[in-house]
Design a protein around this motif. Structure first.
Motif, PDB file in Angstrom:
ATOM      1  N   ASP A   1       9.904  -9.898 -34.087  1.00 46.67           N
ATOM      2  CA  ASP A   1       9.145  -8.985 -33.287  1.00 46.67           C
ATOM      3  C   ASP A   1      10.526  -8.448 -32.408  1.00 46.67           C
ATOM      4  OD1 ASP A   1       7.711  -7.263 -32.061  1.00 46.67           O
ATOM      5  OD2 ASP A   1       6.823  -8.699 -30.820  1.00 46.67           O
TER       6      ASP A   1
ATOM      7  N   THR B   1      11.627 -12.126 -27.731  1.00 48.34           N
ATOM      8  CA  THR B   1      10.700 -12.984 -26.598  1.00 48.34           C
ATOM      9  C   THR B   1      10.092 -12.026 -25.705  1.00 48.34           C
ATOM     10  OG1 THR B   1      12.606 -14.709 -27.144  1.00 48.34           O
ATOM     11  CG2 THR B   1      10.749 -15.093 -25.013  1.00 48.34           C
TER      12      THR B   1
ATOM     13  N   GLU C   1      10.579 -17.529 -33.580  1.00 44.26           N
ATOM     14  CA  GLU C   1      10.300 -16.191 -33.027  1.00 44.26           C
ATOM     15  C   GLU C   1      11.442 -15.402 -32.597  1.00 44.26           C
ATOM     16  OE1 GLU C   1       7.024 -14.323 -29.844  1.00 44.26           O
ATOM     17  OE2 GLU C   1       8.864 -15.470 -28.970  1.00 44.26           O
TER      18      GLU C   1
ATOM     19  N   ASP D   1      22.092 -12.369 -28.961  1.00 40.52           N
ATOM     20  CA  ASP D   1      21.860 -11.255 -30.092  1.00 40.52           C
ATOM     21  C   ASP D   1      21.568 -12.218 -31.085  1.00 40.52           C
ATOM     22  OD1 ASP D   1      21.870  -9.642 -32.312  1.00 40.52           O
ATOM     23  OD2 ASP D   1      23.347  -8.549 -31.197  1.00 40.52           O
TER      24      ASP D   1
ATOM     25  N   PHE E   1       7.794 -15.566 -36.709  1.00 42.27           N
ATOM     26  CA  PHE E   1       7.276 -14.161 -35.917  1.00 42.27           C
ATOM     27  C   PHE E   1       8.483 -13.332 -35.605  1.00 42.27           C
ATOM     28  CE2 PHE E   1       5.375 -11.812 -32.187  1.00 42.27           C
ATOM     29  CZ  PHE E   1       4.813 -11.000 -32.899  1.00 42.27           C
TER      30      PHE E   1
ATOM     31  N   ILE F   1       6.116  -3.619 -24.126  1.00 45.86           N
ATOM     32  CA  ILE F   1       6.210  -3.787 -25.518  1.00 45.86           C
ATOM     33  C   ILE F   1       5.580  -5.059 -26.156  1.00 45.86           C
ATOM     34  CG2 ILE F   1       7.542  -1.757 -25.827  1.00 45.86           C
ATOM     35  CD1 ILE F   1      10.064  -3.770 -26.135  1.00 45.86           C
TER      36      ILE F   1
ATOM     37  N   TYR G   1      17.587 -10.589 -40.664  1.00 53.67           N
ATOM     38  CA  TYR G   1      16.864 -11.695 -40.379  1.00 53.67           C
ATOM     39  C   TYR G   1      16.032 -12.342 -41.585  1.00 53.67           C
ATOM     40  CZ  TYR G   1      17.819  -9.858 -35.570  1.00 53.67           C
ATOM     41  OH  TYR G   1      18.460  -9.308 -34.334  1.00 53.67           O
TER      42      TYR G   1
ATOM     43  N   ASP H   1      14.663  -6.343 -32.724  1.00 55.53           N
ATOM     44  CA  ASP H   1      15.337  -4.805 -33.396  1.00 55.53           C
ATOM     45  C   ASP H   1      14.832  -4.827 -34.579  1.00 55.53           C
ATOM     46  OD1 ASP H   1      16.890  -7.110 -33.656  1.00 55.53           O
ATOM     47  OD2 ASP H   1      18.566  -6.216 -33.674  1.00 55.53           O
TER      48      ASP H   1
ATOM     49  N   TYR I   1       5.099 -13.368 -23.512  1.00 62.92           N
ATOM     50  CA  TYR I   1       3.831 -13.326 -23.896  1.00 62.92           C
ATOM     51  C   TYR I   1       3.167 -13.788 -25.096  1.00 62.92           C
ATOM     52  CZ  TYR I   1      -1.000 -11.138 -24.071  1.00 62.92           C
ATOM     53  OH  TYR I   1      -2.607 -11.364 -24.131  1.00 62.92           O
TER      54      TYR I   1
ATOM     55  N   VAL J   1       2.837  -7.876 -27.590  1.00 65.57           N
ATOM     56  CA  VAL J   1       1.751  -7.443 -28.200  1.00 65.57           C
ATOM     57  C   VAL J   1       0.551  -7.520 -27.549  1.00 65.57           C
ATOM     58  CG1 VAL J   1       2.541  -9.071 -30.379  1.00 65.57           C
ATOM     59  CG2 VAL J   1       1.265 -10.184 -28.671  1.00 65.57           C
TER      60      VAL J   1
END
Ligand code: SAM
Length: 223
Positions: free
Chosen positions: A141, A68, A65, A119, A139, A41, A150, A143, A72, A43
């Motif tokens: 990405d 993680t 971010e 978490d 960024f 999953i 967030y 939950d 990637y 990107v």
């Protein structure tokens, strides 16, 4: 004759072949993630290159971010940092964090990337209360159900010109009318409305198709 989803994937490969050069560290980040049992999953390569370009265009010196996985997208983003820059990445799954940590070492990014395991609903408030420069790019990405909370937190640590980028906000169109049993689609819809209504931001959702299916990426700039 190709069906449309096939065509989107074929064109994605065409774009990737033309514009994306993955080195060993990027390729191995994905291979190793599968070895750690992590789902595919991350990107896509073309999305990674796109994130890299956004961070370059923003002249990012500090990146946050959330989500993680095997590192990637982190590697793409960290490589776009200005000299001396820092990327803070938050991951809840210890197996993913272990994979990512090894990936950062292979990429020579141990001094550039700070990986916080736990978490993000717990780790993000501490990051937000740290002193230091604001984040030039965030960024999102992880939950989807926590995207709105967030958002409230990281908006405290951005400044004029910062970019907010959030993945998976269209979810094959399910955000149009989320089913009661799809809290991720409901949360993405709430997040999209929050961003759209926020006068601090100039924003758009970039609809995306390709090897990852049909989705969308929020791109918002702090005024
Ligand atoms: C889509 S993956 C991230 C992919 C990665 N950004 C990439 O493209 O290479 C989402 C990640 O968010 C993590 N995650 C989910 N909920 C989280 C939470 N509450 N706090 C921190 N990480 C979380 C998952 O364990 C998973 O590794």
């Amino acid at each position: 004759m190709f069906t449309t989803p096939d065509l989107f994937s074929i064109v994605d490969h065409y774009i990737t072949d033309l514009y994306v050069k993955e080195d060993d560290a990027l390729v191995e980040a994905v291979t190793a993630a599968r070895g750690f049992g992590l789902p595919p999953i991350e990107v896509s390569p073309a999305q990674g290159k796109f994130l890299y370009l956004l961070a370059k265009i923003a002249r990012a010196r500090r990146i946050l971010e959330i989500g993680t996985l095997g590192g990637y997208s982190t590697i793409w983003l960290a490589r776009a940092l200005a000299k001396g820059g820092e990327l803070v990445t938050l991951e809840a799954d210890p197996a993913a964090a272990a994979a990512a940590s090894e990936a950062f070492a292979r990429a020579g990014l141990e001094q550039t990337v700070r990986l916080l395991v736990g978490d993000a609903t717990q780790t993000l408030p501490a990051v937000i209360s740290e002193t230091g420069d604001p984040f030039d790019l965030v960024f999102l990405d992880a939950d989807k159900v926590n995207y709105p909370s967030y958002f409230d937190l990281f908006m405290q640590r951005v400044s004029s010109g910062s970019l907010i980028v959030a993945d998976n906000v269209i979810r094959a169109g399910t955000v149009l009318a989320p089913r009661p049993d799809d809290p991720s689609a409901s949360a993405a819809r709430t997040f999209n409305a929050l961003v759209a209504a926020d006068d601090r931001l100039e924003s758009i959702i970039l609809q995306q198709v390709g090897i990852k299916g049909h989705d969308g990426l929020t791109i918002a700039r702090v005024r």
